[in-house]
Structure formats: C-alpha cells, structure tokens
Motif scaffolding. Sequence first.
Motif, PDB file in Angstrom:
ATOM      1  N   GLU A 270       0.820  -1.221   0.000  1.00  0.00           N
ATOM      2  CA  GLU A 270       0.000   0.000   0.000  1.00  0.00           C
ATOM      3  C   GLU A 270       0.854   1.271   0.000  1.00  0.00           C
ATOM      4  OE1 GLU A 270      -4.136  -0.962   2.196  1.00  0.00           O
ATOM      5  OE2 GLU A 270      -2.373  -1.306   3.478  1.00  0.00           O
ATOM      6  N   VAL A 271       2.154   1.103   0.104  1.00  0.00           N
ATOM      7  CA  VAL A 271       3.086   2.234  -0.035  1.00  0.00           C
ATOM      8  C   VAL A 271       3.554   2.244  -1.486  1.00  0.00           C
ATOM      9  CG1 VAL A 271       5.262   3.250   0.729  1.00  0.00           C
ATOM     10  CG2 VAL A 271       3.807   2.027   2.378  1.00  0.00           C
ATOM     11  N   GLN A 272       3.106   3.245  -2.242  1.00  0.00           N
ATOM     12  CA  GLN A 272       3.348   3.285  -3.683  1.00  0.00           C
ATOM     13  C   GLN A 272       3.837   4.674  -4.111  1.00  0.00           C
ATOM     14  OE1 GLN A 272      -0.323   2.112  -5.568  1.00  0.00           O
ATOM     15  NE2 GLN A 272      -0.622   0.356  -4.200  1.00  0.00           N
ATOM     16  N   GLU A 279       6.679   8.873  -2.570  1.00  0.00           N
ATOM     17  CA  GLU A 279       5.940   7.769  -1.950  1.00  0.00           C
ATOM     18  C   GLU A 279       4.672   8.271  -1.248  1.00  0.00           C
ATOM     19  OE1 GLU A 279       8.884   4.117  -0.927  1.00  0.00           O
ATOM     20  OE2 GLU A 279       8.994   5.826   0.439  1.00  0.00           O
ATOM     21  N   TRP A 280       3.604   7.538  -1.470  1.00  0.00           N
ATOM     22  CA  TRP A 280       2.310   7.810  -0.841  1.00  0.00           C
ATOM     23  C   TRP A 280       1.791   6.530  -0.201  1.00  0.00           C
ATOM     24  CZ3 TRP A 280      -1.608  11.882  -2.346  1.00  0.00           C
ATOM     25  CH2 TRP A 280      -0.993  12.997  -2.945  1.00  0.00           C
ATOM     26  N   ILE A 281       0.847   6.703   0.729  1.00  0.00           N
ATOM     27  CA  ILE A 281       0.099   5.565   1.263  1.00  0.00           C
ATOM     28  C   ILE A 281      -1.255   5.543   0.571  1.00  0.00           C
ATOM     29  CG2 ILE A 281      -1.063   4.602   3.309  1.00  0.00           C
ATOM     30  CD1 ILE A 281       1.205   5.813   4.996  1.00  0.00           C
ATOM     31  N   SER A 292      -8.191   6.527   1.509  1.00  0.00           N
ATOM     32  CA  SER A 292      -7.334   7.504   2.172  1.00  0.00           C
ATOM     33  C   SER A 292      -5.999   7.541   1.434  1.00  0.00           C
ATOM     34  CB  SER A 292      -7.130   7.109   3.640  1.00  0.00           C
ATOM     35  OG  SER A 292      -6.414   8.100   4.338  1.00  0.00           O
ATOM     36  N   ARG A 293      -5.645   8.721   0.932  1.00  0.00           N
ATOM     37  CA  ARG A 293      -4.422   8.902   0.155  1.00  0.00           C
ATOM     38  C   ARG A 293      -3.532   9.896   0.901  1.00  0.00           C
ATOM     39  NH1 ARG A 293      -6.851   5.241  -1.461  1.00  0.00           N
ATOM     40  NH2 ARG A 293      -7.732   4.851  -3.523  1.00  0.00           N
ATOM     41  N   GLU A 302      11.255   7.792   7.411  1.00  0.00           N
ATOM     42  CA  GLU A 302      12.387   7.328   8.214  1.00  0.00           C
ATOM     43  C   GLU A 302      12.001   6.116   9.066  1.00  0.00           C
ATOM     44  OE1 GLU A 302      15.003   8.940  12.018  1.00  0.00           O
ATOM     45  OE2 GLU A 302      13.900  10.381  10.764  1.00  0.00           O
ATOM     46  N   ILE A 303      10.781   6.142   9.613  1.00  0.00           N
ATOM     47  CA  ILE A 303      10.313   5.036  10.462  1.00  0.00           C
ATOM     48  C   ILE A 303      10.009   3.807   9.617  1.00  0.00           C
ATOM     49  CG2 ILE A 303       8.445   4.299  12.002  1.00  0.00           C
ATOM     50  CD1 ILE A 303       8.351   7.254  12.961  1.00  0.00           C
ATOM     51  N   LEU A 304       9.409   3.992   8.455  1.00  0.00           N
ATOM     52  CA  LEU A 304       9.143   2.854   7.560  1.00  0.00           C
ATOM     53  C   LEU A 304      10.438   2.151   7.172  1.00  0.00           C
ATOM     54  CD1 LEU A 304       6.391   4.196   5.106  1.00  0.00           C
ATOM     55  CD2 LEU A 304       6.124   2.410   6.833  1.00  0.00           C
ATOM     56  N   ASP A 305      11.449   2.927   6.826  1.00  0.00           N
ATOM     57  CA  ASP A 305      12.744   2.353   6.421  1.00  0.00           C
ATOM     58  C   ASP A 305      13.404   1.595   7.581  1.00  0.00           C
ATOM     59  OD1 ASP A 305      12.384   3.438   3.936  1.00  0.00           O
ATOM     60  OD2 ASP A 305      13.659   5.193   4.292  1.00  0.00           O
ATOM     61  N   ARG A 306      13.176   2.095   8.811  1.00  0.00           N
ATOM     62  CA  ARG A 306      13.803   1.494   9.995  1.00  0.00           C
ATOM     63  C   ARG A 306      13.317   0.059  10.233  1.00  0.00           C
ATOM     64  NH1 ARG A 306      12.907   5.357  14.663  1.00  0.00           N
ATOM     65  NH2 ARG A 306      14.068   6.671  13.219  1.00  0.00           N
ATOM     66  N   TYR A 307      12.071  -0.241   9.800  1.00  0.00           N
ATOM     67  CA  TYR A 307      11.495  -1.559  10.096  1.00  0.00           C
ATOM     68  C   TYR A 307      11.333  -2.431   8.852  1.00  0.00           C
ATOM     69  CZ  TYR A 307      10.627   0.183  14.778  1.00  0.00           C
ATOM     70  OH  TYR A 307      10.783   0.686  16.053  1.00  0.00           O
TER      71      TYR A 307
END
Length: 429
Positions: A270-272, A279-281, A292-293, A302-307
């Motif tokens: 869902e991250v595109q 990048e959007w959700i 929801s866009r 930064e948090i997405l990349d961390r996990y």
Amino acid sequence: MNQNFNLLFYPKKQKKHNEDGLSPIYLRISVGGKRSEISIGREIHPDQWDNRRNKVIGTRMESRVLNDYMNSIIAKIRKIHTGMIDRDEEIDAETIRNNYLGKGTKWKMILEIFQEHNEKFAELVGNGYSANTLKTYRSSIKHLSAYIVLKYDKPDYPLVKVNFEFITGYEHYLRVEKGCMAISAQKYIVHLKKMIFFSLASGWIVANPFLHYKLNAKPSARTFLTQTELDTMRAKTLHVQRHIQVRDIFVFSCYTGLAYIDVQKLQRSEVQIGDDGKEWIFTSRTKTKTPSRIPILAEAKEILDRYKKHPICEIKGLALPVYSNQRMNSYLKEIADHCGITKILTFHLARHTFATTVTLSNGVPIETVSKMLGHNSLKTTQHYAKVLDSKTGYDMSLLAEKLSKRANVKAPKKKNKSKIKILKLYQGT
C-alpha cells in the motif's frame, strides 16, 4: 380493505339504575357492519349526554375531563386500526377491541428486538462492520437491560410502552447511575433510537417516542500533542526495545493520521509512488471503507525504512510491527512518563495530533486534511482539527504586519489646480 370503521360512545341503559340514576358509558367499535362493545369505566346521568354530538353536555370541569378522556380513547384505537392496516392484518371489531384491552396479542419487546439486531450484526462482522462496533451494541443492550430491571423490575419491556419518559429516564440512568459522559450516554441513546426507527418501519409501533427528544451532547475537546511535545518524544533516548518500537509507530501515526487498526493492517504494497514521483500511502479506512491517500513525510518515511527488515514485517508483508491496541496504550503511558508528558496518551491521540499540530497549524487546508483522514464529512474533521492558539496568533500577526505596511504608504500629493493656473497666466501662456 375498505371496510367501514366507526367509533361511537353512548350511555348504556340498565334494567336497574343505581341509586344516583347513572348509566355506564360504552364504546361501540364498528367494522364492516359488525360490532364490539367495551365499557370505558365511566358513568353519567343520561340527561347530561348529547346524542347528536356524541359527548357530554356542558363546559364544567367534570364534563371537559370526561370528554378529553373519551378523545384519548379514540386516538388510541385509531392508532391500533392504522397499525393493523399498515401491517396488512385482517381487521374486525373484536380484534381491535382485544388489541386495545391487551388481550390475545403478543407485544414486541424492546430487548427482544435489540438482541435480534445484535445477532444479525454479529454475522456481518468482517463484511462491512467491525467487531468493535458489535462490542458497543452489546454494551448498549447490557445498559438498557439493567435500566429496565431497576426502573420497572421486569426482564424486558413492551415496545409499545416505550415513550418520552422512558427515554429521558434511560438517559438519566446512564449519566447518574452508570457515570457515563454526555457523549457516551448519547451513543447508547442513538442505539435505542435505531431500534425504535426499525420498529416504526416494520409497523410494530405507530407512534415515534423520539419525536420531542433532542440529542444535545457536545463532543469533548480533542487532546493532541503540541509540536514541542512531539519533538520531545521523537528525540527522547529510550532504552527498552518495546518502548522504542511503540514510540516509533505512534510518531508514524502522528505524521500520517492513520488510526490504530489502519496502521496495524498497513501492507507494504500500500506504499506506492504517486503522480508526483514521491511515496504515498494508498489505503482505505477500516471503519468507514473510504479511500485515504496520504503523502509520506520524511519523518514517517524514516520510520518505515527502519522496520523494513523486521522479521514480522518481512513474513507478513506488513509496513510496521504493531502490538495489540491494549499493549500499545499501556506502553504509551510509560513513554509519556519518560518524556515528561502529563497528557494521558492513547494511540488515537496521534490522529488528533496529525489533524492539528502537523497539518492545520502549518497551513494545510481543512479540505485536504479531511481527505487524508478519510472522512466522509468535513464536519467530522472539524471535531478532530482544533486550530491552535499559536496558529491563530501567527495568522493575526501577519495581518497586523500587512495593515501596518498599508498605513505607512504615503498617499500621493494632489496638484493644486488654482496655483498652476496663476503660474501659467504669469508666464504668459
């Protein structure tokens, strides 16, 4: 079913009059030429009866009270007759009489209807409806049942007897006995209202007991983190891994506006990439199923990349490893203590923070905020999005600066035409 329907009061003649010479008043119900009679429990002297107008003669208090009583009986029986027509029932005088007396009829009960609703709702959980919503309906029937036992000492209550007094009494019970906040009590009243409207539509009742009742509870002010509090939480060095993980996911929600359930189910797919190359959700809200866009800000990215390499995320294809809502809220209270934040932190507070501190206070139009939050109505966004005093002060300072500049601009001097004319005459032109 165009049968003639008529109601007629009359003093019934007795073979033996009582000592006062009074006769009992009867009501004759006529349907299609067939009759059924019932005593209304009142007596009158035959000389006081107006046969032509079918009422008691005179304007004295006793006469007016008796006439009003008969009018109320007429109204009740006409409602019964109308309800039978709406339900396409076979109508006859005896059935109407029995309905009025409560004989031979099985009344629908309010808790019975509520329970049937909840059972059908449970079958739809996961198919457009959430388990949390079902939970609130179950709490609602529990409160209503306790109220009926306390007030009427009965396990259930006839639907036809639910009136304005019943509703206001229930609201009082919720506020006083159960200690519910106004907005919570209103939620339970809305559930009862849904049952009543369903019953009206089904033809089980003909009168709306909510006709004169108004829901007037105001939503409480939304709590949110200020920018200083949010920055403090982001910068705080935490030493327990679960605290770090919960803090990161909470901050992610502060910068995306996603509710707990939507963060929990957020897939990597869902991250595109959006039309702007960033990048959007691209997701839909679990609660309302509305799209929801959301553009991903640097703080959230930064948090997405961390996990990305977290085992749970890799196995399940999730964007973030999210604990249960109960554990998240429990750990957030511990994190608040470490950060010196005195507000009671819950995960939903992150959504409020996104609407106020992150977006509106930085000049993002409320229409854009509403779209990112996935709201169906702008009014809903206004409940979440409280404009900060600092933003109001900043906007007014800009206005004051503009007004000040405008006042300092000197107006051009007007030429004195009379002086120019004299000068030209002096020069001989």
